[in-house]
Design an enzyme around this catalytic site. Sequence first.
Site, PDB file in Angstrom:
ATOM      1  N   MET A 338       0.824  -1.216   0.000  1.00 33.16           N
ATOM      2  CA  MET A 338       0.000   0.000   0.000  1.00 33.16           C
ATOM      3  C   MET A 338       0.858   1.266   0.000  1.00 33.16           C
ATOM      4  SD  MET A 338      -3.040  -1.047  -0.244  1.00 33.16           S
ATOM      5  CE  MET A 338      -4.110   0.322   0.116  1.00 33.16           C
ATOM      6  N   ASP A 357      10.926   2.936   5.313  1.00 31.19           N
ATOM      7  CA  ASP A 357      10.689   1.548   5.736  1.00 31.19           C
ATOM      8  C   ASP A 357      11.782   1.159   6.711  1.00 31.19           C
ATOM      9  OD1 ASP A 357      10.015  -1.366   5.737  1.00 31.19           O
ATOM     10  OD2 ASP A 357       8.643  -0.727   4.145  1.00 31.19           O
ATOM     11  N   VAL A 414       2.175   0.783   7.741  1.00 30.31           N
ATOM     12  CA  VAL A 414       3.015  -0.330   8.205  1.00 30.31           C
ATOM     13  C   VAL A 414       2.115  -1.530   8.472  1.00 30.31           C
ATOM     14  CG1 VAL A 414       4.791   1.205   9.132  1.00 30.31           C
ATOM     15  CG2 VAL A 414       2.923   0.461  10.622  1.00 30.31           C
ATOM     16  N   GLU A 416      -0.386  -4.337   9.862  1.00 36.02           N
ATOM     17  CA  GLU A 416      -1.648  -4.146  10.585  1.00 36.02           C
ATOM     18  C   GLU A 416      -1.480  -4.687  12.012  1.00 36.02           C
ATOM     19  OE1 GLU A 416      -3.926  -2.350   9.634  1.00 36.02           O
ATOM     20  OE2 GLU A 416      -5.931  -3.085  10.069  1.00 36.02           O
ATOM     21  N   LYS A 421       2.319  -0.035  14.709  1.00 31.90           N
ATOM     22  CA  LYS A 421       1.786   1.277  14.305  1.00 31.90           C
ATOM     23  C   LYS A 421       2.115   2.331  15.366  1.00 31.90           C
ATOM     24  CE  LYS A 421      -1.935  -0.156  11.159  1.00 31.90           C
ATOM     25  NZ  LYS A 421      -1.302   0.071   9.879  1.00 31.90           N
ATOM     26  N   SER A 442      -6.807  -0.937   7.878  1.00 31.63           N
ATOM     27  CA  SER A 442      -8.084  -1.365   7.291  1.00 31.63           C
ATOM     28  C   SER A 442      -9.033  -1.892   8.343  1.00 31.63           C
ATOM     29  CB  SER A 442      -7.862  -2.383   6.184  1.00 31.63           C
ATOM     30  OG  SER A 442      -6.808  -3.235   6.465  1.00 31.63           O
ATOM     31  N   HIS A 463      -7.972   5.899   4.478  1.00 30.17           N
ATOM     32  CA  HIS A 463      -8.032   4.507   4.033  1.00 30.17           C
ATOM     33  C   HIS A 463      -8.059   4.421   2.511  1.00 30.17           C
ATOM     34  CE1 HIS A 463     -10.587   0.592   3.854  1.00 30.17           C
ATOM     35  NE2 HIS A 463      -9.312   0.312   3.799  1.00 30.17           N
TER      36      HIS A 463
END
Length: 736
Positions: A338, A357, A414, A416, A421, A442, A463
């Site tokens: 994403m 990252d 990052v 889920e 997070k 999400s 989102h």
Amino acid sequence: MSFENFKLDIDADGIALVTWDSPGRSMNVINAKVTEELSAVVEKVAGDTAIKGAVITSGKDSFCAGADLTLLETLSRSFSETAKTQGEEAAAKALFEGSRKLSQLYRRIETCGKPFVAAINGTAMGGGFELCLACHHRVAADGEKTRLGLPEIKVGLFPGAGGTQRIVRMMQPADALQFLLKGDQLRLNRAKAMKLVDNIVPAADLVKTAKAWITAGGKAVAPWDVEGFRLPGGLVYSKAGMMTFPAANAIYRRETYDNYPAARAILQVVYEGLQLPMDQALRVESRHFAKILRSPEAAAMIRSLFVSMQELNKGARRPQGAPPTQLKKIGVIGAGFMGAGIAYVTAAAGIDVVLIDRDQAAADKGKAHSQKLMTDQVNKGRASAADRDALLARITPTPDYAALKGCDLVIEAVFEDRKVKAEATAKAQAIVPDVIFGSNTSTLPISSLAETAKDPARFIGIHFFSPVEKMLLVEIILGKKSGDTALAVALDYVRAIRKTPIVVNDSRGFYTSRVVGTYLREGHLMLTEGVPAAMIENVARIAGMPVGPLSLTDEVAVDLAWKIVKATEADLGAAAIDPAQKALLSEMVEKRGRLGRKNGKGFYDYPEKGQKRLWPDLPALQKIKLDPEKIDITEIKQRLLAIQALETARCFEEGVLTDVREADVGSILGFGFAPFSGGTLSYIDMMGIKRFVELCTRMEKKFGARFKPAKLLLDLAAKDDTFYRRFAPGRGQKAA
Ligand code: NAD
């Protein structure tokens, strides 16, 4: 003679230059006044013996955006009013006469005896391009950004000002049908290859070249008005015609399942029109056009896919008084699937991106995604190498959070995982403490994630949908404490990357995932009831969904669906989930290792070579098998759509959604909900609330409590109301 929208300059050679430049608008659009004035211009050119011919161009940087669709909406509304007062027949007559005015005007241009040339100085769409087609010659100014097309089909209409009849007399009917049914927007070189423009010249030479065609003796007759004209594809009853039309019908059915009256009308007007001389053919086109204008599908599609979408794009939900933000630099944390897409769309909008990252290699991999997308564009001739290099220069991949300094917005994408997070948020906020922070989660509630931030008022959900570069929607989620500035910045960002925003309140699955979840579940349950998998998938598409629920489960991953069921049960208790769905997903994931497309094994098999196919062992998981002959297809269709519409009504009732436009636009752009319906709430309104409640009640009895109609629906039904009447956009009335 002076006009509001047109300027007329007659040169020494007697050629009129008609410049269309509607005041106070960034683009020319066709409305009643424009039609009336253009008509007067044409009569002046036709009647004045001193004028030899005319060149029509625009005073804006585009030629014309098409007809003012809100006006078409008015036409169909006034039909209902006239029908009430003067009867159906009088209303139909008035609508027919009103809606063919433009077609008659264009035919007048074509047959008035003076040559008309379209000097196309930029994009010409819909009725604007139909005007060009009605001129005797078309010259375009060379321009990278110029697009020509007849995209009416995208809002449930078709070109009704002669477009279908002229196009089909300019090319093979198969090509014409494809052009009309797809609504493609052509670049100039493609339009020239299709002979839709005669000449492409540098902008500075446009008017000169157009005039030169007239002085050189350009004829004021369209090819189809010359005796002996031969249709490019021959007669419809010829051998070639016989190869085209039956196949076109089959393709139409395959692509639309007969859900789109405008697409069917295109086939009809082309087929019927080709058998008639031009004037009668145009009359046939107008008849069908008036009928389509009255169709509920056109009304719903115009409302959602044009009017509402435009309002949302222009910031209908932007907090009043919040100063506009100029976004120059944005941080994206997480350069995975994403994050890489978010970096690309951001850089494509001219904004600098810091792409972070865990290590340099992972960050570089994220940037490589943009490299690949841009290289594809260059190879297809849609971008230059310089465009690619400029876009790539805007993306800085790094593991160093210090590079976030100066960012106007940071978006995390990052893993889920709450802890990961929270850690990413803390690291970013150590560098840019006051930045607006967006999370692309999400499933995790925004309000609780916001608690890990320094200031929850500056934290918001942003989102995206995958693939980011293709999907047009962004769902913005307000946590309990998200403030106006965070919302304004998020909306400004979505606008900058040219996507459509909807703003929803926090809830499990927000709006889109929550509703999609009901669609997937319905497909899973049908499977457990014994409906053949192929039937579930095919009927879903017949109902208007872009992909079947089993296929969609494979795309998002079967194990993700399984994780969500488990998490819902853990958080809300056993009553919140369906045991049959739980058993199916557990069997698929835990016992059979079928995770979806990602491991090549889900409800489908994905062979390395060749097409995917339904997993042959799937029937073995079904304890019951229904006789396909006895299955009610209509009921399956209704179940798949109604469960989504009902969940949307619940979201509205609970205040997750607060604007009918967002419900509808979000459902079409986010998960492809049957576009001909205008979206999930329009689907209910179109059916009528009472009938929808009856349908849900019937299904509740047969399939269980998940179909229980929401209280809001019962209330609307009792008062014979509709969503769009009670919650008319802009009135700020909320359900909850
Ligand atoms: P992904 O696994 O492809 O990417 C996550 C990236 O984050 C990886 O590259 C990883 O190295 C990096 N990362 C992990 N911890 C980090 C840290 N502390 N600092 C910097 N980078 C770190 O996952 P994805 O599919 O891109 O999903 C990312 C987020 O987007 C998730 O929250 C997911 O729920 C959400 N999302 C996913 C989809 C989808 O279709 N995949 C759709 C919408 C939202």
